[in-house]
Design an enzyme around this catalytic site. Structure first.
Site, PDB file in Angstrom:
ATOM      1  N   GLY A 101       0.756  -1.321   0.042  1.00  0.00           N
ATOM      2  CA  GLY A 101      -0.038   0.012  -0.075  1.00  0.00           C
ATOM      3  C   GLY A 101       0.940   1.315   0.152  1.00  0.00           C
ATOM      4  O   GLY A 101       0.315   2.332  -0.382  1.00  0.00           O
ATOM      5  N   GLY A 134      -0.479   6.271   0.851  1.00  0.00           N
ATOM      6  CA  GLY A 134       1.079   5.745   0.283  1.00  0.00           C
ATOM      7  C   GLY A 134       2.252   6.439   0.672  1.00  0.00           C
ATOM      8  O   GLY A 134       3.231   6.270   0.243  1.00  0.00           O
ATOM      9  N   ARG A 191      14.462   0.641   1.130  1.00  0.00           N
ATOM     10  CA  ARG A 191      14.617  -0.515   1.703  1.00  0.00           C
ATOM     11  C   ARG A 191      15.276  -1.572   0.987  1.00  0.00           C
ATOM     12  O   ARG A 191      15.092  -1.448  -0.398  1.00  0.00           O
ATOM     13  CB  ARG A 191      13.460  -1.067   2.288  1.00  0.00           C
ATOM     14  CG  ARG A 191      12.269  -0.346   3.099  1.00  0.00           C
ATOM     15  CD  ARG A 191      11.511  -1.038   3.759  1.00  0.00           C
ATOM     16  NE  ARG A 191      10.486  -1.461   3.083  1.00  0.00           N
ATOM     17  CZ  ARG A 191       9.327  -2.003   3.791  1.00  0.00           C
ATOM     18  NH1 ARG A 191       9.315  -1.950   5.234  1.00  0.00           N
ATOM     19  NH2 ARG A 191       8.420  -2.345   3.064  1.00  0.00           N
ATOM     20  N   ASP A 268       1.079 -10.845   6.889  1.00  0.00           N
ATOM     21  CA  ASP A 268       1.700 -10.353   5.793  1.00  0.00           C
ATOM     22  C   ASP A 268       2.859  -9.065   6.227  1.00  0.00           C
ATOM     23  O   ASP A 268       3.515  -8.668   5.425  1.00  0.00           O
ATOM     24  CB  ASP A 268       0.642  -9.148   5.076  1.00  0.00           C
ATOM     25  CG  ASP A 268       0.061  -8.078   6.379  1.00  0.00           C
ATOM     26  OD1 ASP A 268      -0.536  -8.523   7.334  1.00  0.00           O
ATOM     27  OD2 ASP A 268       0.268  -6.909   6.095  1.00  0.00           O
ATOM     28  N   ASP A 278       9.321  -4.729   7.879  1.00  0.00           N
ATOM     29  CA  ASP A 278       8.109  -3.897   8.350  1.00  0.00           C
ATOM     30  C   ASP A 278       8.299  -3.207   9.801  1.00  0.00           C
ATOM     31  O   ASP A 278       7.814  -3.790  10.686  1.00  0.00           O
ATOM     32  CB  ASP A 278       6.643  -4.408   8.214  1.00  0.00           C
ATOM     33  CG  ASP A 278       6.423  -4.423   6.550  1.00  0.00           C
ATOM     34  OD1 ASP A 278       7.086  -3.585   5.985  1.00  0.00           O
ATOM     35  OD2 ASP A 278       5.358  -5.188   6.119  1.00  0.00           O
TER      36      ASP A 278
END
Length: 520
Positions: A101, A134, A191, A268, A278
């Site tokens: 997202g 986003g 990343r 996820d 994350d």
């Protein structure tokens, strides 16, 4: 700036045929093509020098092209950026399609004999953004950038972070989900990982009974990341699952070792390669408390608390086993692998804790000592990092009372030590010193072995917050200093002694220093 492009994901797997960047359900595709949003006035504020070196970009970090590509301002020639499609269980409930997202994969490259995917976080909306924008803010970007690198230097499997750039744009955020929205500085992090695939990439196809693409994705992953798997048929996918289980187990053992709490262990957010991925509302244990979670969203049920992490990894692996089942069509071998996780975890956990307390022989007596230690650490607020860093100073010749004195600086409230708490510690140190005296290693040798697994410096939330507060004023000295400190977490670094300290009282309940929301 020259990137040695080696795209695989967006060449070997099916794309979403719809090229429009509109929020939607995406079927029978692993990803959608997306162009990053152009920032109004990008400015680079930090580059992780060793990551730049790893990617063969160390000579380019001051160039305009570096800034433009890694802020999303320009798309590198002959690349096709994309966002991944995946699903996931969030807080135990199936959430359906989720996807990248606010992450856009720029390209995959080959550098220094290794394969890397480069991904921008906060570079604008994608078809998977649902109601979100986003974008990312400076606050969360600093946390992600510093923590990715801190974890790497602690020896924890993790995604990496190359850079942070300010976008020059303001982003509206409700930091605590309490209706108080404020504008914050926008930022983008680049990343870096071999791949950003998650459990959810497989779950979405299984949930939709799209077994063709489930197989496509599994074959792609094995072909590119597990070349040693040479079997075919169901044996191939069982070997694949076993590798994921082993890697996930290794990752969570490291989390427990250093006192790291992820905060959002949804499926996820679980890497298929066993990497920590994350970095949202994470934290390090200050006081040793197995029930602590840094996530405000989890404050009622503590699903993702420190002590629950190993069990949640297993729960997530069960969901992945369910997703892979159509490729195997036999439950028993999957169940056997899952069962071995628990046995292996118990064994590896004791081995890890034995190293933390400097004992080489493992037996029932040592296992009991570890259990007793975990109880004692909860008798009064005790700083986990400082306790284990001071423990190596205990010597075989010490009395239990002398040993107890050596770990005193780890206690937050010394007045609470009187009576039963002190008695429990004296009892524990009596047993501990007796076991130390049976060890062959000299005190000095044991001390340095313990230092290798017990870090002196971790990225406490109050430290990250100090860097954020300064950066919001355009001052990056704290950010730069913390990056340097966290590159050598096991070294003494006397020049940075101020960062080897218990959480200050002002930070106990301060926003950003104790608990954080998922918008962090």
């Amino acid at each position: 700036m020259k990137l040695n492009l080696k795209d695989t994901f967006n060449k070997e797997l099916p794309a979403d045929p719809n090229k429009n960047n509109t929020r939607r359900k995406v079927f029978e595709a692993c990803y959608s093509y997306v162009t990053p949003r152009i920032p109004s006035n990008p400015k680079l504020i930090h580059v992780a020098d060793e990551v730049a070196e790893m990617l063969d970009l160390e000579r380019d970090t001051n160039s305009e092209e570096f800034l433009n590509v890694f802020s999303g301002k320009t798309v590198y020639p002959k690349t096709n950026p994309f966002a991944m499609c995946y699903g996931g269980h969030q807080f135990g409930h199936w959430a359906g399609q989720l996807g990248d997202g606010r992450a856009i994969n720029l390209a995959e490259i080959r550098s220094n004999g290794q394969h890397w995917a480069l991904q921008l976080k906060g570079a604008g909306a994608t078809p998977y953004s649902r109601t979100a924008d986003g974008l990312a803010v400076l606050r969360s970007s600093i946390r992600e950038h510093l923590c990715s690198e801190a974890m790497h230097y602690l020896g924890v499997p993790t995604t990496r972070s190359l850079s942070i750039a300010l976008t020059g744009d303001e982003v509206l955020r409700d930091m605590l989900y309490d209706g108080n929205q404020e504008y914050e500085k926008g930022a983008v992090v680049c990343r870096v990982a071999p791949s950003f695939m998650r459990f959810g990439n497989f779950q979405i196809f299984a949930a939709r009974k799209d077994h063709k693409n489930l197989k496509n994705l599994a074959d792609y992953t094995i072909r590119n990341f597990h070349k040693d798997i040479q079997t075919e048929g169901k044996e191939k996918y069982l070997a694949f699952f076993q590798k994921i289980v082993n890697a996930s187990l290794e990752m969570v053992i490291h989390w427990q070792r250093v006192g790291f709490v992820h905060g959002v262990m949804n499926t996820d957010n679980m890497s298929i390669l066993g990497l920590t991925i994350d970095y949202g509302p994470y934290g390090w244990l200050e006081g040793y408390d197995p029930n602590w979670t840094p996530n405000t969203t989890d404050s009622q049920h503590h699903r993702y608390a420190y002590g629950n992490q190993p069990g949640i990894v297993l729960w997530n692996l069960v969901q992945l086993a369910n997703a892979l089942y159509p490729l195997i069509e036999e439950a028993k071998p999957l169940e056997d692998i899952l069962e071995s996780y628990q046995q292996n975890f118990d064994q590896k956990y004791v081995e890890m804790m034995s190293k933390k307390i400097g004992l080489t022989e493992i037996n029932a007596e040592v296992e009991q000592l570890i259990e007793d230690l975990e109880q004692n650490l909860q008798l009064t607020e005790t700083d986990m990092t400082i306790f284990f860093r001071e423990l190596p100073r205990v010597q075989k010749k010490n009395t239990p009372q002398e040993a107890f004195q050596k770990i005193h600086k780890s206690f937050y409230k010394s007045l609470e030590l009187a009576g039963a708490t002190t008695d429990a510690w004296i009892t524990w140190f009596t047993k501990y010193i007796a076991l130390l005296q049976k060890e062959e290693d000299r005190d000095e040798t044991r001390k340095f072995k313990m230092y290798e697994v017990n870090p002196k410096f971790v990225l406490r939330n109050y430290m990250a917050q100090l860097a954020i507060d300064a950066a919001n004023k355009g001052v990056y000295k704290v950010l730069n200093e913390l990056y340097e400190v966290l590159k050598r977490p096991y070294n003494e670094q006397p020049e940075y002694e101020k960062w080897y300290a218990k959480r200050p009282e002002w930070a106990r309940n301060k926003v950003g220093c104790s608990m954080l929301s998922c918008s962090s």
